[in-house]
Design an enzyme around this catalytic site. Structure first.
Site, PDB file in Angstrom:
ATOM      1  N   ASP A 273       0.622  -0.976  -0.093  1.00 28.77           N
ATOM      2  CA  ASP A 273       0.137   0.073   0.064  1.00 28.77           C
ATOM      3  C   ASP A 273       0.721   1.125   0.082  1.00 28.77           C
ATOM      4  O   ASP A 273       1.435   1.665   0.952  1.00 28.77           O
ATOM      5  CB  ASP A 273      -1.081  -0.040   1.304  1.00 28.77           C
ATOM      6  N   VAL A 274       1.144   1.668  -1.134  1.00 28.74           N
ATOM      7  CA  VAL A 274       1.977   3.031  -1.329  1.00 28.74           C
ATOM      8  C   VAL A 274       1.330   4.065  -1.925  1.00 28.74           C
ATOM      9  O   VAL A 274       1.614   5.092  -2.074  1.00 28.74           O
ATOM     10  CB  VAL A 274       3.067   2.610  -2.248  1.00 28.74           C
ATOM     11  N   LYS A 275       0.066   3.890  -2.741  1.00 27.71           N
ATOM     12  CA  LYS A 275      -0.839   4.901  -3.308  1.00 27.71           C
ATOM     13  C   LYS A 275       0.143   5.934  -4.259  1.00 27.71           C
ATOM     14  O   LYS A 275      -0.123   7.124  -4.098  1.00 27.71           O
ATOM     15  CB  LYS A 275      -1.459   5.573  -2.179  1.00 27.71           C
ATOM     16  N   ARG A 276       1.088   5.414  -4.812  1.00 31.48           N
ATOM     17  CA  ARG A 276       2.000   6.204  -5.716  1.00 31.48           C
ATOM     18  C   ARG A 276       1.175   6.741  -7.107  1.00 31.48           C
ATOM     19  O   ARG A 276       0.549   6.154  -7.497  1.00 31.48           O
ATOM     20  CB  ARG A 276       3.134   5.375  -6.091  1.00 31.48           C
TER      21      ARG A 276
ATOM     22  N   THR B 252      -0.702  -0.361  -4.561  1.00 34.91           N
ATOM     23  CA  THR B 252      -1.985   0.601  -4.767  1.00 34.91           C
ATOM     24  C   THR B 252      -1.348   1.869  -5.570  1.00 34.91           C
ATOM     25  O   THR B 252      -0.187   2.117  -5.431  1.00 34.91           O
ATOM     26  CB  THR B 252      -2.499   1.004  -3.610  1.00 34.91           C
TER      27      THR B 252
END
Length: 292
Positions: A107-110, A137
């Site tokens: 879960d890094v939402k880059r 993510t």
């Protein structure tokens, strides 16, 4: 139970992420456990909010659940905050989870453009990277097309990308549900573009969406996604397994339910963690079976 993926000469899976996800959730159950070692949870476990506490926490989760749960979702920020030593713990945790046969969704939402997003892709989706994982993510709000380097590298290496679409946080609606000139919401545009990437894939595509379990009936059409739908927000955040039918409708068969505090809050005892994971998996299976 370890999963044994066939690997090519580069050491990466020869099967797509979607194929591996379908096979592993069929064997272990449709469950993702989020690994969120925030200060409050570490304190609840009797651990200090430092690298030693982070290490002990992560090792315990691996020992209790790595060979039992299909997917794990470590939140990178809780490791990054400790700098290089925290990232070393994350690297070790990723490696141990994957060695136990689990899939790791980081879960890094880059999200960015050009060479920067390509570098993010290389950091997580290139097998030569120490942070190499099965999926990540990503944030699409610079345009879904800006994430193309992630999609391309994931496809090349048997990986996946889960793109934010409809999130549970109250601030998200002002952007995600804004209506564009063509009458679609921003979220529906994201959904439709990911659907195009997955078109024709069997048994399921490898590009997924993140849709919060607490968003309710939004009126968005998820029926053509043909990819995995990550549903965070279950358990302590207020969502229940029974809510999944309301949120996902006919697409419920592609849902990957995600719990964090509802499971990890039962630690640090191994037996407590395993019992909690078994319980939420039973709840999910019952809800998905009733909806089918």
């Amino acid at each position: 139970m370890a999963a044994s993926w066939r690997l090519d000469e580069r050491g990466v899976p020869v099967e797509s992420f979607g194929t591996r996800l379908e096979r592993l959730t069929a064997a272990r159950g449709p469950l993702c456990v989020g690994i969120d070692p925030h200060a409050g949870l570490l304190e609840r476990w009797g651990l200090a909010n430092d690298v030693a506490g982070l290490t002990r926490f992560s090792e315990t989760v691996v020992e209790a659940l790595a060979d039992r749960v299909a997917v794990f979702k470590p939140q990178s920020a809780f490791y990054e905050q400790f700098g290089s030593k925290g990232l070393a713990v994350l690297e070790s945790t990723i490696r141990q989870l994957r060695e136990a046969g689990a899939l790791v969704l980081l879960d890094v939402k880059r999200g960015d453009i050009g060479s920067t997003v390509a570098a993010y892709a290389a950091a997580y989706l290139d097998p030569s990277s120490p942070l190499y994982v099965d999926a990540i993510t990503a944030s699409p709000f610079l345009g879904v097309g800006s994430l193309a380097p992630m999609f391309d590298l994931a496809a090349k290496n048997g990986g996946g990308v889960f793109v934010l679409a409809l999130t549970s946080n109250p601030e998200g609606g002002s952007v995600q549900r804004a209506v564009a000139a063509d009458g679609r919401t921003v979220a529906q545009t994201v959904i439709d573009e990911i659907s195009q990437l997955n078109a024709g894939s069997t048994p399921i595509g490898s590009m997924g969406l993140v849709v919060g379990a607490t968003v309710g009936d939004t009126g968005h059409d998820l029926s053509r996604v043909n990819g995995p739908l990550l549903a965070p927000g279950l358990g302590a955040q207020g969502g229940t397994a029974q809510d999944l039918r309301t949120v996902f409708g006919s697409a419920i068969g592609s849902v990957l339910p995600s719990y964090s505090r509802e499971v990890l809050g039962k630690g640090p005892e191994i037996a407590g963690l395993r019992a909690a994971a078994d319980r939420v998996l039973d709840d999910v299976r019952a809800a998905l079976s009733a909806a089918s």
